[in-house]
Enzyme design. Structure first.
Site, short mmCIF file in Angstrom:
data_model
loop_
_atom_site.label_atom_id
_atom_site.label_comp_id
_atom_site.label_asym_id
_atom_site.label_seq_id
_atom_site.Cartn_x
_atom_site.Cartn_y
_atom_site.Cartn_z
N GLN A 130 0.82 -1.21 0.00
CA GLN A 130 0.00 0.00 0.00
C GLN A 130 0.86 1.26 0.00
O GLN A 130 1.55 1.53 0.98
CB GLN A 130 -0.88 -0.01 1.26
CG GLN A 130 -1.77 1.19 1.47
CD GLN A 130 -2.48 1.13 2.82
OE1 GLN A 130 -1.90 0.69 3.82
NE2 GLN A 130 -3.72 1.55 2.87
N GLY A 131 0.80 2.03 -1.07
CA GLY A 131 1.57 3.27 -1.16
C GLY A 131 0.69 4.47 -0.94
O GLY A 131 0.35 5.19 -1.90
N SER A 133 0.86 6.58 2.52
CA SER A 133 1.52 7.59 3.37
C SER A 133 2.76 8.16 2.68
O SER A 133 3.46 7.46 1.96
CB SER A 133 1.97 6.97 4.70
OG SER A 133 0.89 6.38 5.35
N SER A 167 4.35 -1.13 4.12
CA SER A 167 4.54 -2.45 4.77
C SER A 167 4.76 -3.53 3.72
O SER A 167 4.01 -3.63 2.75
CB SER A 167 3.30 -2.83 5.58
OG SER A 167 3.10 -1.92 6.62
N GLU A 249 -9.92 -1.77 5.14
CA GLU A 249 -8.77 -1.93 6.04
C GLU A 249 -9.21 -1.74 7.50
O GLU A 249 -8.85 -2.51 8.38
CB GLU A 249 -7.67 -0.93 5.69
CG GLU A 249 -6.49 -1.03 6.66
CD GLU A 249 -5.29 -0.14 6.30
OE1 GLU A 249 -5.44 0.75 5.43
OE2 GLU A 249 -4.22 -0.34 6.90
N GLU A 390 -7.01 8.81 16.94
CA GLU A 390 -7.50 10.21 17.00
C GLU A 390 -8.24 10.55 15.70
O GLU A 390 -9.31 11.16 15.73
CB GLU A 390 -6.32 11.19 17.18
CG GLU A 390 -5.66 11.16 18.55
CD GLU A 390 -4.70 9.99 18.73
OE1 GLU A 390 -4.35 9.33 17.73
OE2 GLU A 390 -4.32 9.70 19.88
C1 LIG Z 1 2.97 -0.74 11.58
C2 LIG Z 1 2.59 0.30 10.57
C3 LIG Z 1 2.37 -0.09 9.26
C4 LIG Z 1 2.03 0.86 8.30
N1 LIG Z 1 1.86 0.45 7.01
C5 LIG Z 1 1.56 1.37 6.05
C6 LIG Z 1 1.46 0.96 4.68
O1 LIG Z 1 1.60 -0.21 4.35
N2 LIG Z 1 1.20 1.90 3.76
C7 LIG Z 1 1.01 3.21 4.08
O2 LIG Z 1 0.73 4.00 3.18
N3 LIG Z 1 1.12 3.64 5.37
C8 LIG Z 1 1.40 2.74 6.36
N4 LIG Z 1 1.53 3.14 7.68
C9 LIG Z 1 1.45 4.57 7.98
C10 LIG Z 1 0.21 4.97 8.76
O3 LIG Z 1 -0.94 4.98 7.94
C11 LIG Z 1 0.50 6.35 9.36
O4 LIG Z 1 1.53 6.17 10.32
C12 LIG Z 1 -0.70 6.95 10.04
O5 LIG Z 1 -1.69 7.29 9.11
C13 LIG Z 1 -0.31 8.22 10.84
O6 LIG Z 1 0.40 9.11 10.06
P1 LIG Z 1 1.81 9.69 10.57
O7 LIG Z 1 2.65 8.54 11.00
O8 LIG Z 1 2.34 10.59 9.51
O9 LIG Z 1 1.45 10.52 11.88
P2 LIG Z 1 0.99 12.02 11.94
O10 LIG Z 1 -0.06 12.27 10.93
O11 LIG Z 1 2.19 12.91 11.92
O12 LIG Z 1 0.33 12.08 13.38
C14 LIG Z 1 1.11 12.24 14.59
C15 LIG Z 1 0.14 12.28 15.77
O13 LIG Z 1 -0.73 13.44 15.65
C16 LIG Z 1 -2.08 13.03 15.74
N5 LIG Z 1 -2.91 13.86 14.83
C17 LIG Z 1 -2.59 14.22 13.57
N6 LIG Z 1 -3.58 14.94 13.02
C18 LIG Z 1 -4.55 15.02 13.97
C19 LIG Z 1 -5.84 15.64 14.00
N7 LIG Z 1 -6.35 16.31 12.95
N8 LIG Z 1 -6.59 15.51 15.14
C20 LIG Z 1 -6.11 14.81 16.21
N9 LIG Z 1 -4.87 14.21 16.23
C21 LIG Z 1 -4.13 14.32 15.13
C22 LIG Z 1 -2.09 11.57 15.30
O14 LIG Z 1 -3.20 10.88 15.82
C23 LIG Z 1 -0.78 11.06 15.86
O15 LIG Z 1 -0.93 10.69 17.21
C24 LIG Z 1 1.87 2.23 8.67
C25 LIG Z 1 2.08 2.61 10.00
C26 LIG Z 1 2.44 1.66 10.95
C27 LIG Z 1 2.67 2.09 12.37
#
Ligand SMILES: Cc1cc2nc3c(=O)[nH]c(=O)nc-3n(C[C@H](O)[C@H](O)[C@H](O)COP(=O)(O)OP(=O)(O)OC[C@H]3O[C@@H](n4cnc5c(N)ncnc54)[C@H](O)[C@@H]3O)c2cc1C
Length: 407
Positions: A130-131, A133, A167, A249, A390
């Site tokens: 999945q591409g 993020s 992932s 998902e 969140e």
């Molecule tokens: C094990 C694992 C596997 C993953 N696999 C994939 C994958 O295969 N493909 C893919 O595309 N992505 C993948 N991801 C990425 C995942 O979708 C993102 O980590 C997730 O969407 C959060 O984005 P971020 O890490 O950029 O955090 P951020 O968006 O930077 O968020 C940081 C913190 O701020 C909070 N926050 C942000 N905005 C708000 C808001 N508006 N209101 C309240 N709180 C807020 C969040 O809840 C979080 O606690 C994976 C992540 C993990 C941990």
């Protein structure tokens, strides 16, 4: 109902006769790296198990037979899964093909795309990643900037940009990704593309964790050519398709409504309440046929009741999804409840196991207990991937409860 019982007998007999004995009670390997390290006879048994079930379409039990699926009703699929659980058989196949992109293709794919991709998901030939993020687009996914521009012929997109946390990218041979095709608008400028991984300009860099494993990668696109026919659901309509996919998902309903992988992603959930009760009996003891400790009994009952309520609600929602096409924003509720419930169950099982729950690999610790510890740790990520808790609460407040939103 008589038909369902006849199907149960058929499924049981088929599984008892054909499922490899060496896999019973083994569970799934936690990830591809762990799977690659399994002994050769176990890997061979898993290959045979996948082939056996794929030949019947039972790796994707509810998908239509014309696309290689089993053509079972959701109730029949559940019966089949119950019979598998009785024999302690692991899922024959898992992954984003079954739980995410397959169900999405069934809703948004053209006939040509369904014929092209679905049968290869059923057999496990296509392994998807999945591409979505990007370094600057996680929770606010629609701000993504990976760019796709049409080439001179108009037949291909040229993609440039970066994805992160992809992932299993190093084990996948296909990727579904979101790209920006219109800079002038946010949600309506996104397109959903399908691409093989082995194409010029696509580079994967595994992200190495402190454990030494690399469950996810950075994925770079430099002038990667993707044919226009690989657009899923229409140009600039990618956000609608992405929401459908995220619905699958987040709900884990790929397993109920669409494919078969969703719930199986969670190791200890697959072990289920029976394992919890037998573990409690082993560790706490039995009095008058019951687990000896009243507090443990209460905690277990609450977890099992909540699990039952979640499963029934998911099944109700899956029935609605079937009539509407794809699950709606209520799947965010499932994501919150399932991930938090998973944490509660894992904590309780670990508490029951005591120091025995500290095993990580090898030694005398039984495989099931090792899985429990690993599952407890890896489940910490369930409140992050697929959109954080969140963000799910924001969606529930806005799109389910329709509460007033801050300006
Ligand atoms: C094990 C694992 C596997 C993953 N696999 C994939 C994958 O295969 N493909 C893919 O595309 N992505 C993948 N991801 C990425 C995942 O979708 C993102 O980590 C997730 O969407 C959060 O984005 P971020 O890490 O950029 O955090 P951020 O968006 O930077 O968020 C940081 C913190 O701020 C909070 N926050 C942000 N905005 C708000 C808001 N508006 N209101 C309240 N709180 C807020 C969040 O809840 C979080 O606690 C994976 C992540 C993990 C941990």
């Amino acid at each position: 109902m008589a038909d369902l019982e006849a199907f149960r007998t058929e499924a049981r007999e088929f599984l008892e006769k054909n499922a490899p004995k060496g896999l019973r009670g083994r569970g799934m390997a936690m990830n591809q790296e762990a799977a690659d390290e399994e002994p050769g006879d176990v890997r061979e048994a898993r290959r045979q198990w996948t082939k056996l079930m794929a030949d019947k379409g039972w790796t994707a039990p509810t998908w239509p037979t014309e696309y290689g699926g089993g053509g079972l009703s959701p109730r029949e699929a559940r019966v089949m899964q119950q019979e598998m659980a009785k024999l302690k058989l692991p899922p024959p196949l898992m992954g984003m093909g079954l739980s995410m992109i397959g169900p999405t293709l069934l809703v948004h794919g053209s006939e040509e795309q369904k014929n092209e991709y679905l049968p290869k998901i059923v057999t496990g030939e296509h392994r998807w990643c999945q591409g979505f993020s990007e370094p600057n687009a996680g929770s606010d996914l629609a701000s993504l900037s990976c760019q796709a521009k049409l080439d001179e012929s108009g037949d291909n997109y040229i993609v440039n940009g970066q994805k992160i946390w992809t992932s299993g990218a190093q084990f996948a041979n296909w990727i579904f990704l979101l790209v920006r095709t219109d800079e002038t608008t946010k949600h309506n400028g996104i397109t959903f593309l399908l691409s093989p991984m082995k194409v010029p300009g696509l580079e994967i860099r595994p992200i190495r964790l402190i454990s030494g494993n690399s469950p996810f990668c950075e994925t770079f696109f430099e002038n990667v050519k993707i044919p226009v026919k690989n657009v899923l659901g229409g140009v600039n309509n990618g956000w609608t398709v992405a929401k459908a996919l995220l619905g699958f998902e987040r709900s884990g309903m790929g397993g109920i409504a669409g494919g078969g992988g969703g719930q199986a992603r969670r190791g200890s959930a697959a072990l289920g309440g029976n394992r919890m009760v037998s573990l409690a009996k082993e560790t706490v003891g039995v009095e008058n046929g019951k687990v000896a400790d009243g507090k443990i009994r209460e905690d277990m009952t609450n977890v099992m009741l909540d699990q039952m309520a979640l499963t029934l609600t998911q099944q109700r929602s899956a029935a609605t999804a079937k009539s509407k096409g794809a699950p709606g924003p209520e799947t965010s509720i499932f994501k919150i409840v399932a991930s938090e419930l998973g944490h509660r169950r894992d904590e309780l099982m670990l508490r029951l196991r005591g120091t025995g729950g500290l095993g990580w690999e090898g030694g005398d610790t039984p495989e099931e207990d090792l899985m429990l510890t690993r599952s407890w740790l890896s489940a910490k990520a369930t409140t992050i991937y697929g959109g954080t808790s969140e963000i799910q609460r924001n969606i529930v407040s806005k799109r389910v409860l329709r509460l007033p939103q801050p300006k």
